[in-house]
Design a protein around this motif. Sequence first.
Motif, PDB file in Angstrom:
ATOM      1  N   THR A 155       0.831  -1.205   0.000  1.00  0.00           N
ATOM      2  CA  THR A 155       0.000   0.000   0.000  1.00  0.00           C
ATOM      3  C   THR A 155       0.856   1.241   0.000  1.00  0.00           C
ATOM      4  O   THR A 155       0.603   2.202  -0.725  1.00  0.00           O
ATOM      5  CB  THR A 155      -0.918  -0.009   1.235  1.00  0.00           C
ATOM      6  N   ALA A 156       1.901   1.255   0.796  1.00  0.00           N
ATOM      7  CA  ALA A 156       2.775   2.423   0.851  1.00  0.00           C
ATOM      8  C   ALA A 156       3.521   2.618  -0.443  1.00  0.00           C
ATOM      9  O   ALA A 156       3.618   3.732  -0.960  1.00  0.00           O
ATOM     10  CB  ALA A 156       3.763   2.267   2.006  1.00  0.00           C
ATOM     11  N   LEU A 157       4.044   1.541  -1.013  1.00  0.00           N
ATOM     12  CA  LEU A 157       4.807   1.679  -2.250  1.00  0.00           C
ATOM     13  C   LEU A 157       3.945   2.161  -3.388  1.00  0.00           C
ATOM     14  O   LEU A 157       4.416   2.848  -4.288  1.00  0.00           O
ATOM     15  CB  LEU A 157       5.439   0.325  -2.607  1.00  0.00           C
ATOM     16  N   SER A 158       2.661   1.832  -3.362  1.00  0.00           N
ATOM     17  CA  SER A 158       1.791   2.256  -4.451  1.00  0.00           C
ATOM     18  C   SER A 158       1.694   3.758  -4.550  1.00  0.00           C
ATOM     19  O   SER A 158       1.421   4.303  -5.616  1.00  0.00           O
ATOM     20  CB  SER A 158       0.389   1.667  -4.271  1.00  0.00           C
TER      21      SER A 158
ATOM     22  N   ALA B 189       0.757  11.081 -10.169  1.00  0.00           N
ATOM     23  CA  ALA B 189      -0.200  10.518 -11.073  1.00  0.00           C
ATOM     24  C   ALA B 189      -1.461  10.152 -10.402  1.00  0.00           C
ATOM     25  O   ALA B 189      -2.471   9.979 -11.051  1.00  0.00           O
ATOM     26  CB  ALA B 189       0.340   9.276 -11.662  1.00  0.00           C
ATOM     27  N   LEU B 190      -1.323   9.850  -9.150  1.00  0.00           N
ATOM     28  CA  LEU B 190      -2.449   9.710  -8.288  1.00  0.00           C
ATOM     29  C   LEU B 190      -3.139   8.377  -8.513  1.00  0.00           C
ATOM     30  O   LEU B 190      -3.468   8.013  -9.620  1.00  0.00           O
ATOM     31  CB  LEU B 190      -3.373  10.863  -8.505  1.00  0.00           C
ATOM     32  N   LEU B 191      -3.360   7.647  -7.471  1.00  0.00           N
ATOM     33  CA  LEU B 191      -3.675   6.254  -7.605  1.00  0.00           C
ATOM     34  C   LEU B 191      -5.173   6.034  -7.776  1.00  0.00           C
ATOM     35  O   LEU B 191      -5.878   5.765  -6.829  1.00  0.00           O
ATOM     36  CB  LEU B 191      -3.170   5.487  -6.372  1.00  0.00           C
ATOM     37  N   ALA B 192      -5.630   6.128  -9.000  1.00  0.00           N
ATOM     38  CA  ALA B 192      -7.008   5.788  -9.290  1.00  0.00           C
ATOM     39  C   ALA B 192      -7.083   4.298  -9.550  1.00  0.00           C
ATOM     40  O   ALA B 192      -6.321   3.757 -10.319  1.00  0.00           O
ATOM     41  CB  ALA B 192      -7.494   6.557 -10.511  1.00  0.00           C
ATOM     42  N   ALA B 193      -8.006   3.619  -8.911  1.00  0.00           N
ATOM     43  CA  ALA B 193      -7.986   2.160  -8.959  1.00  0.00           C
ATOM     44  C   ALA B 193      -8.712   1.601 -10.174  1.00  0.00           C
ATOM     45  O   ALA B 193      -8.558   0.448 -10.509  1.00  0.00           O
ATOM     46  CB  ALA B 193      -8.615   1.590  -7.690  1.00  0.00           C
ATOM     47  N   GLY B 194      -9.558   2.398 -10.836  1.00  0.00           N
ATOM     48  CA  GLY B 194     -10.342   1.861 -11.926  1.00  0.00           C
ATOM     49  C   GLY B 194      -9.569   1.767 -13.218  1.00  0.00           C
ATOM     50  O   GLY B 194      -8.718   2.567 -13.504  1.00  0.00           O
TER      51      GLY B 194
ATOM     52  N   GLY C  79       0.684  13.292   0.807  1.00  0.00           N
ATOM     53  CA  GLY C  79       0.361  11.935   0.386  1.00  0.00           C
ATOM     54  C   GLY C  79       0.529  10.937   1.505  1.00  0.00           C
ATOM     55  O   GLY C  79      -0.392  10.683   2.273  1.00  0.00           O
ATOM     56  N   MET C  80       1.722  10.341   1.630  1.00  0.00           N
ATOM     57  CA  MET C  80       2.001   9.393   2.700  1.00  0.00           C
ATOM     58  C   MET C  80       3.305   9.786   3.386  1.00  0.00           C
ATOM     59  O   MET C  80       4.355   9.861   2.740  1.00  0.00           O
ATOM     60  CB  MET C  80       2.091   7.967   2.147  1.00  0.00           C
ATOM     61  N   LYS C  81       3.223  10.004   4.667  1.00  0.00           N
ATOM     62  CA  LYS C  81       4.367  10.508   5.426  1.00  0.00           C
ATOM     63  C   LYS C  81       5.562   9.552   5.419  1.00  0.00           C
ATOM     64  O   LYS C  81       6.697   9.980   5.623  1.00  0.00           O
ATOM     65  CB  LYS C  81       3.945  10.783   6.874  1.00  0.00           C
ATOM     66  N   ALA C  82       5.328   8.275   5.181  1.00  0.00           N
ATOM     67  CA  ALA C  82       6.410   7.293   5.243  1.00  0.00           C
ATOM     68  C   ALA C  82       7.273   7.279   3.986  1.00  0.00           C
ATOM     69  O   ALA C  82       8.325   6.643   3.975  1.00  0.00           O
ATOM     70  CB  ALA C  82       5.835   5.891   5.462  1.00  0.00           C
ATOM     71  N   LEU C  83       6.855   7.989   2.948  1.00  0.00           N
ATOM     72  CA  LEU C  83       7.550   7.900   1.669  1.00  0.00           C
ATOM     73  C   LEU C  83       8.452   9.098   1.424  1.00  0.00           C
ATOM     74  O   LEU C  83       8.000  10.248   1.474  1.00  0.00           O
ATOM     75  CB  LEU C  83       6.544   7.789   0.525  1.00  0.00           C
ATOM     76  N   PRO C  84       9.732   8.874   1.123  1.00  0.00           N
ATOM     77  CA  PRO C  84      10.655   9.979   0.849  1.00  0.00           C
ATOM     78  C   PRO C  84      10.196  10.883  -0.288  1.00  0.00           C
ATOM     79  O   PRO C  84      10.362  12.102  -0.217  1.00  0.00           O
ATOM     80  CB  PRO C  84      11.961   9.263   0.503  1.00  0.00           C
TER      81      PRO C  84
ATOM     82  N   GLU D  47      -1.925  13.787   6.685  1.00  0.00           N
ATOM     83  CA  GLU D  47      -1.819  12.792   5.620  1.00  0.00           C
ATOM     84  C   GLU D  47      -3.169  12.646   4.934  1.00  0.00           C
ATOM     85  O   GLU D  47      -4.140  12.193   5.541  1.00  0.00           O
ATOM     86  CB  GLU D  47      -1.354  11.453   6.196  1.00  0.00           C
ATOM     87  N   GLY D  48      -3.219  13.006   3.662  1.00  0.00           N
ATOM     88  CA  GLY D  48      -4.464  12.933   2.903  1.00  0.00           C
ATOM     89  C   GLY D  48      -4.581  11.696   2.048  1.00  0.00           C
ATOM     90  O   GLY D  48      -5.677  11.301   1.655  1.00  0.00           O
ATOM     91  N   GLY D  49      -3.450  11.075   1.748  1.00  0.00           N
ATOM     92  CA  GLY D  49      -3.464   9.852   0.954  1.00  0.00           C
ATOM     93  C   GLY D  49      -3.898  10.061  -0.474  1.00  0.00           C
ATOM     94  O   GLY D  49      -3.889  11.176  -1.010  1.00  0.00           O
ATOM     95  N   TYR D  50      -4.345   8.969  -1.097  1.00  0.00           N
ATOM     96  CA  TYR D  50      -4.667   8.982  -2.526  1.00  0.00           C
ATOM     97  C   TYR D  50      -5.999   8.321  -2.834  1.00  0.00           C
ATOM     98  O   TYR D  50      -6.178   7.720  -3.896  1.00  0.00           O
ATOM     99  CB  TYR D  50      -3.539   8.304  -3.310  1.00  0.00           C
ATOM    100  N   THR D  51      -6.938   8.420  -1.900  1.00  0.00           N
ATOM    101  CA  THR D  51      -8.287   7.932  -2.145  1.00  0.00           C
ATOM    102  C   THR D  51      -9.278   8.967  -1.624  1.00  0.00           C
ATOM    103  O   THR D  51      -8.946   9.812  -0.787  1.00  0.00           O
ATOM    104  CB  THR D  51      -8.560   6.598  -1.425  1.00  0.00           C
ATOM    105  N   GLN D  52     -10.506   8.889  -2.109  1.00  0.00           N
ATOM    106  CA  GLN D  52     -11.536   9.801  -1.607  1.00  0.00           C
ATOM    107  C   GLN D  52     -11.795   9.551  -0.130  1.00  0.00           C
ATOM    108  O   GLN D  52     -12.022  10.495   0.636  1.00  0.00           O
ATOM    109  CB  GLN D  52     -12.820   9.639  -2.427  1.00  0.00           C
ATOM    110  N   GLU D  53     -11.759   8.287   0.265  1.00  0.00           N
ATOM    111  CA  GLU D  53     -12.006   7.969   1.673  1.00  0.00           C
ATOM    112  C   GLU D  53     -10.962   8.612   2.583  1.00  0.00           C
ATOM    113  O   GLU D  53     -11.293   9.213   3.607  1.00  0.00           O
ATOM    114  CB  GLU D  53     -12.007   6.454   1.876  1.00  0.00           C
ATOM    115  N   SER D  54      -9.679   8.497   2.207  1.00  0.00           N
ATOM    116  CA  SER D  54      -8.631   9.100   3.032  1.00  0.00           C
ATOM    117  C   SER D  54      -8.733  10.622   3.016  1.00  0.00           C
ATOM    118  O   SER D  54      -8.456  11.287   4.017  1.00  0.00           O
ATOM    119  CB  SER D  54      -7.249   8.647   2.565  1.00  0.00           C
ATOM    120  N   GLY D  55      -9.160  11.179   1.884  1.00  0.00           N
ATOM    121  CA  GLY D  55      -9.351  12.630   1.800  1.00  0.00           C
ATOM    122  C   GLY D  55     -10.492  13.113   2.678  1.00  0.00           C
ATOM    123  O   GLY D  55     -10.396  14.166   3.314  1.00  0.00           O
TER     124      GLY D  55
END
Length: 348
Positions: A6-9, A15-20, A195-200, A226-234
């Motif tokens: 999940t973190a590496l994604s 580009a932002l991780l759209a799953a569809g 995005g994700m705090k764990a990623l450089p 941390e807002g992430g890359y999904t609507q749910e996390s946002g």
Amino acid sequence: MAARRTALSALAALALLAAGCVNPNTATSAGTAAPSASSSGSASAAASSGGQKRIGFFGFARANSFSSATFAGVEEYAAAHGATAEFLDPNFDAQTQVQQLQDAVTSKRFDVFVVQANDGAAVVPAVRAAVSAGIAVVVQFTPVGTRYDTADPQVEGTITLVDVPTRNGETLGRLGVEACRSRKLNPCQVAFLEGMKALPLDNARTEAALAVLKGAPGVEVKAQVEGGYTQESGRKAMQDVLQKEPGIDVVIGASQAVAGAEAVAKGKDVLFVANGGSRQTVKAVQEGRWYAAYYLPVKTLGAKAAELGLGKAQGLQVPAATVMTDVQPGLSMGTKEALAKVTGEYDE
């Protein structure tokens, strides 16, 4: 392992991780067509004279809309220039991608690699091996290496076509400042959904954006979450922000996170700045729902990667480094005016 994947994604972050999945072959945009045969005649002639060239596209994941749109550009350009293209799908798994690269080097299946690295550091040895084997390697979108402030190749012999993370962050910061000034807000309260705090890579982008925001008179960064890359996390991030800072004026984040934040902020006069260039994002800016977006012509950039790789494979002189925003200048600062004639090249 699931958490690591999940973190590496999120290294697909800009580009932002759209799953569809998408059908990006239908994705054309005014002013954002793929490079024409006339503009790349030398590469076309070279490909036909040396036999059919084979491009291996090592994307983030086949199910990712950004990667699918990029591959559509690669595949379309390859077909028009006497070459073939194949998507090798690691499904966001960095180690799977490394193995795919190693296997492709050993089997000599491809003349060209186009690499969207899930983990830019992990793929370095395999990319070096590819270069040593005489394969033309195009580093596409995310840097291969550990530096996030340069477009220069970090593995000797590669070609880069990247979106420099620190430049991306600086642009988001400038758009946030512009949003504040568009309403003459002083002070202007800003929330940055990183995005994700764990990623450089994300940290480099965030630091660059915050430096611009904090250096602007009258702008106050009131929240950094941390807002992430999904609507749910946002949505969750925006709920947390508004509980502590109900007076937020501007919100900056990945396009999916901003979409979730917008749903939470209904009824509030908030200006949104998104990091992403999907059709949905472009439409939100054009409609005035969002102030601006950091825009990239994704399918066009896939075609550009194929053009560079095929040229290098045929011994042509190609630039060692290209910044993505230089391919179609003036669009990355994606205000309503800048994106007036753009439709976007992929769906979220």
